[in-house]
Design a protein around this motif. Structure first.
Motif, short mmCIF file in Angstrom:
data_model
loop_
_atom_site.label_atom_id
_atom_site.label_comp_id
_atom_site.label_asym_id
_atom_site.label_seq_id
_atom_site.Cartn_x
_atom_site.Cartn_y
_atom_site.Cartn_z
N PHE A 94 39.07 -22.66 -50.89
CA PHE A 94 38.36 -22.07 -51.82
C PHE A 94 37.17 -22.56 -52.80
N GLU A 95 36.30 -21.58 -52.60
CA GLU A 95 34.72 -22.44 -53.28
C GLU A 95 34.92 -22.58 -54.32
N SER B 265 33.69 -17.75 -43.74
CA SER B 265 34.43 -17.78 -45.02
C SER B 265 35.10 -15.73 -45.38
N VAL B 266 35.68 -15.46 -46.58
CA VAL B 266 36.46 -14.60 -47.04
C VAL B 266 36.34 -14.53 -48.29
N ALA B 267 35.00 -13.57 -48.76
CA ALA B 267 35.41 -12.96 -50.33
C ALA B 267 36.69 -12.43 -50.83
N LEU C 48 36.95 -20.72 -48.11
CA LEU C 48 36.48 -21.62 -47.37
C LEU C 48 36.52 -22.02 -45.82
N ASP D 102 35.13 -15.26 -55.64
CA ASP D 102 35.79 -16.17 -54.96
C ASP D 102 35.36 -16.49 -53.45
N ARG D 103 35.50 -17.22 -53.22
CA ARG D 103 35.16 -17.04 -51.14
C ARG D 103 36.72 -18.48 -50.92
#
Length: 159
Positions: A132-133, A91-93, A62, A59-60
Motif C-alpha cells: 500500500f502507498e 493501482s487501486v484506490a 500499489l 490509501d492505494r
C-alpha cells in the motif's frame, strides 16, 4: 473442571490465531483472502480478499507479491460493448472509511508464471504481500478452496 477448561483454551488459542482470516495494519484490515483451487494445467490463478479502510484518509494498493508466481498483477473486469474483458490496472484506490472487495468478475490479483503449484490445492495456504502507498506492506495467507466462499461480497467493489 476449571483446569481442563483452561488447558483447552490454551491449546485452542494458537490454533485460532493461526487460522485468522483478518490481517490488520494501522487503518487497514484485509479479510478473507482466498483463491480457488488450481485446475489441472491452468497457467494462471486469481486471489481475492476484502480491504476495510477504517481511517479518515484514502490509501492505494500499489502492487502485490507472492513466492508462488513470477508475477502478481492487479486486474479488473470491465464491460467493453457486449464483452466482459479483464485488464491490468496500475493501482487501486481504497476509500477512506470504506471497503474494497476483490472478487470474481471485479478487481482481483492475477498470479502469472506459477512456480509452486503444490500450494494451489484445496486446503493449502500461500503467502501474499499487499503493498500500500501509505500503510506499506501487509502480509496475508491465502486459503485455497475448491469452491468459492459463501456469496455476499462477490459483486461489490469500489471504483
Amino acid at each position: 473442571m476449571l483446569k481442563s477448561s483452561l488447558l483447552l483454551a490454551a491449546l485452542l488459542l494458537p490454533f485460532c490465531a493461526a487460522n485468522a482470516d483478518e490481517y490488520k495494519t494501522d487503518d487497514l484490515i484485509v479479510s478473507n483472502p482466498w483463491s480457488q483451487e488450481l485446475p489441472p494445467n491452468a497457467p494462471t490463478v486469481a486471489a481475492y480478499f476484502v480491504i476495510h479502510n477504517k481511517g479518515k484518509y484514502p490509501d492505494r494498493l500499489l502492487s502485490v507479491d507472492t513466492p508462488v508466481a513470477a508475477k502478481a498483477e492487479l486486474h479488473e473486469h470491465v464491460m467493453q460493448g457486449d464483452l466482459m474483458k479483464m485488464q491490468r490496472v496500475p493501482s487501486v484506490a481504497v476509500p477512506a472509511g470504506g471497503d474494497l472487495t476483490f472478487a470474481p468478475m471485479a478487481y482481483h490479483v492475477m498470479l502469472l508464471d506459477l512456480k509452486d503449484r503444490s500450494l494451489l490445492r484445496d486446503g493449502q495456504h500461500f503467502p501474499l504481500t499487499l503493498n500500500f502507498e501509505k500503510a506499506g506492506p501487509v502480509n496475508v495467507e491465502v486459503l485455497v478452496q475448491k469452491q468459492p466462499p459463501m456469496a455476499g461480497h462477490e459483486h461489490m467493489h469500489a471504483q
